[in-house]
Design a protein around this motif. Structure first.
Motif, mmCIF file in Angstrom:
data_model
loop_
_atom_site.group_PDB
_atom_site.id
_atom_site.type_symbol
_atom_site.label_atom_id
_atom_site.label_comp_id
_atom_site.label_asym_id
_atom_site.label_seq_id
_atom_site.Cartn_x
_atom_site.Cartn_y
_atom_site.Cartn_z
ATOM 1 N N LEU A 91 -26.107 -5.884 3.414
ATOM 2 C CA LEU A 91 -26.358 -6.684 4.611
ATOM 3 C C LEU A 91 -27.001 -8.028 4.266
ATOM 4 O O LEU A 91 -26.675 -9.056 4.854
ATOM 5 N N VAL A 92 -27.920 -8.018 3.302
ATOM 6 C CA VAL A 92 -28.567 -9.260 2.881
ATOM 7 C C VAL A 92 -27.546 -10.201 2.255
ATOM 8 O O VAL A 92 -27.506 -11.394 2.572
ATOM 9 N N GLY A 149 -25.153 -11.803 4.841
ATOM 10 C CA GLY A 149 -25.792 -12.920 5.536
ATOM 11 C C GLY A 149 -25.870 -14.162 4.673
ATOM 12 O O GLY A 149 -25.616 -15.276 5.140
ATOM 13 N N MET A 150 -26.191 -13.990 3.405
ATOM 14 C CA MET A 150 -26.290 -15.123 2.493
ATOM 15 C C MET A 150 -24.923 -15.758 2.263
ATOM 16 O O MET A 150 -24.782 -16.987 2.307
ATOM 17 N N GLY A 175 -22.343 -15.545 4.251
ATOM 18 C CA GLY A 175 -21.917 -16.155 5.506
ATOM 19 C C GLY A 175 -22.530 -17.536 5.709
ATOM 20 O O GLY A 175 -21.863 -18.474 6.150
ATOM 21 N N GLY A 176 -23.813 -17.683 5.390
ATOM 22 C CA GLY A 176 -24.467 -18.985 5.499
ATOM 23 C C GLY A 176 -23.891 -19.994 4.533
ATOM 24 O O GLY A 176 -23.696 -21.164 4.868
ATOM 25 N N MET A 216 -31.465 -15.484 0.878
ATOM 26 C CA MET A 216 -30.969 -14.677 2.004
ATOM 27 C C MET A 216 -31.486 -15.185 3.343
ATOM 28 O O MET A 216 -30.930 -14.838 4.375
ATOM 29 N N PRO A 224 -28.385 -18.886 5.434
ATOM 30 C CA PRO A 224 -27.996 -18.821 6.849
ATOM 31 C C PRO A 224 -28.634 -19.928 7.695
ATOM 32 O O PRO A 224 -28.022 -20.416 8.641
#
Length: 185
Positions: A40-41, A44-45, A47-48, A123, A127
């Protein structure tokens, strides 16, 4: 990773106590939960980073390719793509990566403290950069210099005069009616 190992050892020790046999299941569940948290971390990283690359006008998928992403990041930063390859040099590679991140953050108009955040807590800060309000300023130093030179030339040049319109330039094909002049009366 180290935290997952420590938690696994704690659960394994508690399962070997005389209280019963339920600890073995928890010893297996803990690494799975830690792995899920890590996924999950990283999502998110990534994706950002993906959104930050798209803000800069580059395809987002380029953040997924390990060496190519540094080349594209250095291109976004206003340096050559070959500068991203310098990150592969063993002793000085991290220095080049930090310099690329500094220029990359300047292009998004965020300060040098943001670079420290990208290095220590990626992380959180990737984002923030990708999904936040930071806008890509764009253009390298050469492009800004050229833009200023063109703007200066435009300020010095006289305004263009409108081209006189001829009778046969009529767009609609209709015959124009001549307006009466003063000497016609």
């Amino acid at each position: 990773m180290l935290m997952m190992l420590a938690m696994t050892l704690i659960w394994a020790q508690s399962s070997s106590s005389s209280s019963g046999g339920g600890g073995g299941f928890l010893a297996l569940l803990c690494p799975c939960a830690g792995g899920l948290l890590a996924i999950l971390v990283y999502v998110g990283m990534i994706g950002g980073m993906w959104k930050a690359f798209e803000k800069a006008g580059e395809p987002g998928w380029t953040c997924l390719v390990p060496i190519y992403n540094m080349m594209i990041m250095s291109k976004i930063a206003g340096r050559g793509e070959n500068y991203g390859l310098m990150c592969l040099i063993p002793c000085v590679g991290p220095i080049f990566a930090i310099l690329i991140l500094l220029d990359f953050c300047k292009k998004f108009d965020v300060g040098g403290g943001f670079v420290i955040g990208l290095l220590l807590l990626p992380m959180v800060f990737w984002p923030m950069l990708g999904f936040g309000s930071a806008k890509y300023i764009g253009g390298g130093a050469r492009a800004v210099g050229r833009r200023r030179a063109v703007e200066d030339e435009e300020d010095d040049a006289p305004a263009p005069r409108p081209k006189p319109r001829r009778r046969d330039d009529d767009d609609e094909g209709e015959e124009r009616v001549r307006k009466p002049r003063r000497d016609d009366y």
